[in-house]
Design a protein around this motif. Structure first.
Motif, PDB file in Angstrom:
ATOM      1  N   TYR A 136     -17.236   7.756  12.215  1.00  8.63           N
ATOM      2  CA  TYR A 136     -17.385   6.751  11.048  1.00  8.63           C
ATOM      3  C   TYR A 136     -15.920   7.269  10.253  1.00  8.63           C
ATOM      4  CZ  TYR A 136     -19.020   4.846   6.566  1.00  8.63           C
ATOM      5  OH  TYR A 136     -18.989   4.252   5.515  1.00  8.63           O
ATOM      6  N   ASN A 137     -14.961   6.300  10.222  1.00  2.00           N
ATOM      7  CA  ASN A 137     -13.757   6.494   9.482  1.00  2.00           C
ATOM      8  C   ASN A 137     -13.639   5.352   8.445  1.00  2.00           C
ATOM      9  OD1 ASN A 137     -10.432   6.273  10.609  1.00  2.00           O
ATOM     10  ND2 ASN A 137     -11.229   7.724   9.045  1.00  2.00           N
ATOM     11  N   PRO A 138     -14.373   5.561   7.222  1.00  2.18           N
ATOM     12  CA  PRO A 138     -13.913   4.741   6.283  1.00  2.18           C
ATOM     13  C   PRO A 138     -12.551   5.188   5.255  1.00  2.18           C
ATOM     14  CG  PRO A 138     -15.556   6.239   5.225  1.00  2.18           C
ATOM     15  CD  PRO A 138     -15.197   6.540   6.829  1.00  2.18           C
ATOM     16  N   ILE A 139     -11.884   3.803   4.949  1.00  5.52           N
ATOM     17  CA  ILE A 139     -10.447   3.933   4.377  1.00  5.52           C
ATOM     18  C   ILE A 139     -10.604   3.270   3.198  1.00  5.52           C
ATOM     19  CG2 ILE A 139      -8.008   3.647   4.491  1.00  5.52           C
ATOM     20  CD1 ILE A 139      -8.451   3.930   7.696  1.00  5.52           C
ATOM     21  N   LEU A 140      -9.996   3.617   2.013  1.00  9.23           N
ATOM     22  CA  LEU A 140      -9.871   3.236   0.617  1.00  9.23           C
ATOM     23  C   LEU A 140      -8.344   2.986   0.406  1.00  9.23           C
ATOM     24  CD1 LEU A 140     -11.537   1.789  -1.779  1.00  9.23           C
ATOM     25  CD2 LEU A 140     -11.205   4.133  -2.894  1.00  9.23           C
ATOM     26  N   GLY A 141      -8.030   1.898   0.337  1.00 10.10           N
ATOM     27  CA  GLY A 141      -6.640   1.629   0.095  1.00 10.10           C
ATOM     28  C   GLY A 141      -6.158   1.517  -1.431  1.00 10.10           C
ATOM     29  N   ASN A 142      -4.978   2.041  -1.598  1.00 12.09           N
ATOM     30  CA  ASN A 142      -4.593   2.137  -3.191  1.00 12.09           C
ATOM     31  C   ASN A 142      -5.487   2.511  -4.072  1.00 12.09           C
ATOM     32  OD1 ASN A 142      -1.893   1.160  -2.308  1.00 12.09           O
ATOM     33  ND2 ASN A 142      -2.643  -0.987  -2.333  1.00 12.09           N
ATOM     34  N   PRO A 143      -6.175   3.760  -3.923  1.00 11.76           N
ATOM     35  CA  PRO A 143      -7.185   4.081  -4.740  1.00 11.76           C
ATOM     36  C   PRO A 143      -6.736   4.450  -6.250  1.00 11.76           C
ATOM     37  CG  PRO A 143      -6.540   5.934  -3.425  1.00 11.76           C
ATOM     38  CD  PRO A 143      -5.582   4.858  -2.880  1.00 11.76           C
ATOM     39  N   THR A 144      -5.351   4.334  -6.401  1.00 11.54           N
ATOM     40  CA  THR A 144      -4.841   4.650  -7.818  1.00 11.54           C
ATOM     41  C   THR A 144      -4.426   3.498  -8.597  1.00 11.54           C
ATOM     42  OG1 THR A 144      -2.820   5.223  -6.819  1.00 11.54           O
ATOM     43  CG2 THR A 144      -4.285   6.845  -7.144  1.00 11.54           C
ATOM     44  N   ASP A 145      -4.657   2.266  -7.731  1.00  9.84           N
ATOM     45  CA  ASP A 145      -4.241   0.971  -8.502  1.00  9.84           C
ATOM     46  C   ASP A 145      -5.186   0.695  -9.431  1.00  9.84           C
ATOM     47  OD1 ASP A 145      -3.592  -1.624  -9.017  1.00  9.84           O
ATOM     48  OD2 ASP A 145      -3.235  -2.158  -6.972  1.00  9.84           O
ATOM     49  N   GLY A 146      -4.811   0.752 -10.725  1.00  6.09           N
ATOM     50  CA  GLY A 146      -5.639   0.493 -11.803  1.00  6.09           C
ATOM     51  C   GLY A 146      -5.953  -1.190 -12.088  1.00  6.09           C
ATOM     52  N   ASP A 147      -5.230  -1.976 -11.586  1.00  9.13           N
ATOM     53  CA  ASP A 147      -5.596  -3.421 -11.611  1.00  9.13           C
ATOM     54  C   ASP A 147      -6.592  -3.647 -10.514  1.00  9.13           C
ATOM     55  OD1 ASP A 147      -3.613  -3.701 -13.735  1.00  9.13           O
ATOM     56  OD2 ASP A 147      -1.927  -4.143 -12.070  1.00  9.13           O
TER      57      ASP A 147
ATOM     58  N   SER B  67       0.848  -1.299  -0.011  1.00 11.41           N
ATOM     59  CA  SER B  67       0.047  -0.108  -0.149  1.00 11.41           C
ATOM     60  C   SER B  67       0.883   1.188  -0.015  1.00 11.41           C
ATOM     61  CB  SER B  67      -0.909  -0.208   1.207  1.00 11.41           C
ATOM     62  OG  SER B  67      -1.647   1.133   1.381  1.00 11.41           O
ATOM     63  N   LYS B  68       0.424   2.124  -1.010  1.00 10.93           N
ATOM     64  CA  LYS B  68       1.325   3.272  -1.077  1.00 10.93           C
ATOM     65  C   LYS B  68       0.668   4.571  -0.880  1.00 10.93           C
ATOM     66  CE  LYS B  68       4.981   5.472  -3.581  1.00 10.93           C
ATOM     67  NZ  LYS B  68       6.002   5.480  -4.873  1.00 10.93           N
ATOM     68  N   ASP B  69      -0.776   4.608  -1.194  1.00  7.91           N
ATOM     69  CA  ASP B  69      -1.606   5.545  -0.848  1.00  7.91           C
ATOM     70  C   ASP B  69      -2.957   5.182  -0.409  1.00  7.91           C
ATOM     71  OD1 ASP B  69      -2.477   4.193  -3.175  1.00  7.91           O
ATOM     72  OD2 ASP B  69      -2.836   5.951  -4.444  1.00  7.91           O
ATOM     73  N   SER B  70      -3.876   6.065   0.268  1.00  6.23           N
ATOM     74  CA  SER B  70      -5.200   5.710   0.416  1.00  6.23           C
ATOM     75  C   SER B  70      -5.878   7.103   0.459  1.00  6.23           C
ATOM     76  CB  SER B  70      -4.894   5.393   2.096  1.00  6.23           C
ATOM     77  OG  SER B  70      -4.437   6.384   2.887  1.00  6.23           O
ATOM     78  N   LEU B  71      -7.298   6.817   0.500  1.00  7.64           N
ATOM     79  CA  LEU B  71      -8.457   7.747   0.672  1.00  7.64           C
ATOM     80  C   LEU B  71      -8.918   7.666   2.128  1.00  7.64           C
ATOM     81  CD1 LEU B  71      -9.482   9.966  -1.007  1.00  7.64           C
ATOM     82  CD2 LEU B  71     -11.206   8.321  -1.920  1.00  7.64           C
ATOM     83  N   VAL B  72      -9.142   8.634   2.616  1.00 10.63           N
ATOM     84  CA  VAL B  72      -9.556   8.311   4.158  1.00 10.63           C
ATOM     85  C   VAL B  72     -10.694   9.518   4.245  1.00 10.63           C
ATOM     86  CG1 VAL B  72      -9.257   8.495   6.567  1.00 10.63           C
ATOM     87  CG2 VAL B  72      -7.480   7.601   4.945  1.00 10.63           C
ATOM     88  N   ALA B  73     -11.955   9.091   4.735  1.00 12.78           N
ATOM     89  CA  ALA B  73     -12.865   9.801   4.857  1.00 12.78           C
ATOM     90  C   ALA B  73     -13.287   9.785   6.414  1.00 12.78           C
ATOM     91  CB  ALA B  73     -14.085   9.352   4.310  1.00 12.78           C
ATOM     92  N   GLN B  74     -13.683  10.751   7.005  1.00 16.63           N
ATOM     93  CA  GLN B  74     -13.819  10.751   8.572  1.00 16.63           C
ATOM     94  C   GLN B  74     -14.916  11.698   8.927  1.00 16.63           C
ATOM     95  OE1 GLN B  74     -10.830  12.370  11.233  1.00 16.63           O
ATOM     96  NE2 GLN B  74     -11.329  10.652  12.552  1.00 16.63           N
ATOM     97  N   MET B  75     -16.131  11.230   9.778  1.00 20.68           N
ATOM     98  CA  MET B  75     -17.003  11.875  10.182  1.00 20.68           C
ATOM     99  C   MET B  75     -17.007  11.803  11.754  1.00 20.68           C
ATOM    100  SD  MET B  75     -21.141  12.505   9.082  1.00 20.68           S
ATOM    101  CE  MET B  75     -21.464  10.781   9.317  1.00 20.68           C
ATOM    102  N   THR B  76     -16.842  12.696  12.459  1.00 21.71           N
ATOM    103  CA  THR B  76     -17.156  12.696  14.084  1.00 21.71           C
ATOM    104  C   THR B  76     -18.195  13.523  14.609  1.00 21.71           C
ATOM    105  OG1 THR B  76     -15.432  14.393  14.340  1.00 21.71           O
ATOM    106  CG2 THR B  76     -14.719  11.963  13.960  1.00 21.71           C
ATOM    107  N   ALA B  77     -18.761  12.979  15.690  1.00 21.54           N
ATOM    108  CA  ALA B  77     -19.684  13.838  16.550  1.00 21.54           C
ATOM    109  C   ALA B  77     -19.070  13.707  18.141  1.00 21.54           C
ATOM    110  CB  ALA B  77     -21.057  13.426  16.437  1.00 21.54           C
TER     111      ALA B  77
END
Length: 451
Positions: A294-305, A107-117
């Protein structure tokens, strides 16, 4: 276009409205000041803000919420390893496993979203709500004090101008009498019945009166300008004052220290300090913190394969959630140490409360003395008015008799004018005594907050 035209017409109408001299009674002046005074408008804004905050006090129970989105790209590839079970080769499909294998993911990049209360619950919340209420009450008191100041200032300025105008009229009459005296002495001098010294003395007296008239005119002019400003009117607006200085229609002033706005303000300040002291103490007690993330993480979003199609980005298997629900109970320990900043703050509030208590005692005693003095002064000034009235009536009787004698030829015109001047001076003394009474009366009403 229509709005602009309407605005221009309104401004033109307002300019025409205020272009002519405006006659004002004291009631008109007070109403205009209430509507236009800049200081009152500023206090109105402050009061509106305080009331708005008080009405929204419930928002302390609204959790703090945040939403963020982050794309992260590391400088080096990181490897994540995991043990993955391998199905049994002897009995495939029976959900049994005979070994595991290590699976690695780079893993070299990731997309992280976060929503907190998050919501913090502490006993100090009640004090925070009360602080907004007390602040609204303080703003209301400030607005009342501002009106009391404005009303007192406008009324005193109004009556002072009336007094100056009356004094100016008397001085003008005396000046005319002196002019007649100069004519009489000059005739006597020309006929040899008076000396040059007598003539010069009258001329000097006449010339000395001219600067007084000029200064009085300037004083009236400046007084009207000051009153125009206090009323919130344009300086270009000309105003004339309509009214008389009289105490005949004044009502009695009832009231005690309980109606004093100064003491009410001190009471409000004391209550605010007591509330702040309690809030500082309650903040040292346990605080319950409710949190959710709520903390969803998407790994390697630039991986075309891995993401060959756009729908792969929405595949739940490619996302992980590291969010959580937390319930935390916490309490500061250092706040209970004798010399901690929290304890020093509480001690500071205690000292302020003690000092303000002494200030209130001083203000209460001082105000009681002042009210007693003002009421005593009114009694004394009332007696002065009675004496001045008698003096005026006597001067009026003398003037009336002098007029009769002048018409019969036994008194000169100069003697008639002198009697008239004496009457006008006595009239002015009577008006001045009423003016002094009126000023004391206004001060008494001001101290009781009754405008």
């Amino acid at each position: 276009m229509r709005k602009s035209l309407s605005l221009i017409l309104m401004m033109t109408w307002a300019a025409l409205l205020w272009s002519d001299p405006k006659a004002l009674t004291i009631e008109d002046a007070l109403q205009i000041a209430k509507d236009n005074n800049y200081s009152l408008k500023a206090n109105d804004v402050s009061l509106h803000t305080a009331v708005k905050k008080e009405k929204a006090a419930w928002n302390v129970f609204m959790p703090t919420m945040n939403l963020s989105m982050t794309y992260a790209k590391s400088n080096e590839v990181s490897t994540t390893s995991a043990l993955t079970p391998v199905p049994s080769s002897f009995s495939p499909g029976d959900n049994s496993f005979d070994k595991v294998q290590v699976m690695s993911f780079d893993s070299k990049d990731s997309l992280v979203a976060q929503m907190t209360a998050q919501l913090n619950l502490n006993l100090a919340i009640g004090n925070g709500i009360k602080a907004l209420k007390l602040n609204s009450e303080s703003a209301s008191l400030d607005r009342q004090v501002a009106w009391q100041d404005t009303a007192l200032d406008v009324q005193k300025s109004f009556y002072q101008i009336l007094l100056l105008q009356k004094q100016r009229a008397i001085l003008q009459s005396q000046y005319q009498t002196m002019e007649q005296r100069l004519k009489d002495v000059r005739n006597m001098y020309n006929n040899g019945y008076s000396t040059e010294l007598d003539l010069l003395q009258v001329q000097v007296g006449l010339e000395r009166m001219k600067p007084s008239l000029t200064q009085m005119d300037e004083g009236i002019k400046n007084g009207i300008k000051g009153l125009t400003y206090k009323l919130g009117l344009p300086q270009e607006q000309e105003i004339t004052l309509v009214g008389e200085i009289s105490v005949d229609d004044l009502s009695g002033v009832e009231g005690d220290l309980d109606s004093s706005l100064t003491l009410l303000q001190l009471d409000n300040n004391l209550e605010q300090l007591e509330n702040a002291k309690k809030a500082a103490f309650y903040q040292n007690l346990p605080t319950l913190t409710l949190g959710w993330g709520y903390n969803p993480i998407l790994g390697n979003p630039t991986d075309g394969d891995k993401y060959s199609s756009f729908s792969d980005y929405f595949d739940s298997d490619n996302w992980s959630d590291q969010g959580s629900l937390t319930i935390t109970l916490s309490m500061p320990l250092d706040a209970w140490l004798p010399f901690s900043s929290s304890q020093m703050d509480i001690d500071g509030y205690k000292d302020q409360i003690k000092a303000l208590g002494y200030q209130k005692l001083s203000a209460t005693e001082g105000l009681a003395v002042q009210l007693k003095s003002l009421r005593s002064t009114l009694v004394s000034q009332s007696q002065t008015i009675t004496a001045s009235l008698k003096g005026r009536d006597l001067a009026k009787r003398t003037y009336d008799l002098t007029k009769v004698a002048y018409r019969s030829g036994t008194k000169t015109y100069y003697e008639l004018k002198s009697a008239e001047d004496d009457y006008l001076s006595a009239e002015f003394d009577y008006i001045s005594s009423q003016y002094d009474y009126l000023m004391t009366y206004l001060d008494l009403k001001y101290n009781l907050g009754q405008f």
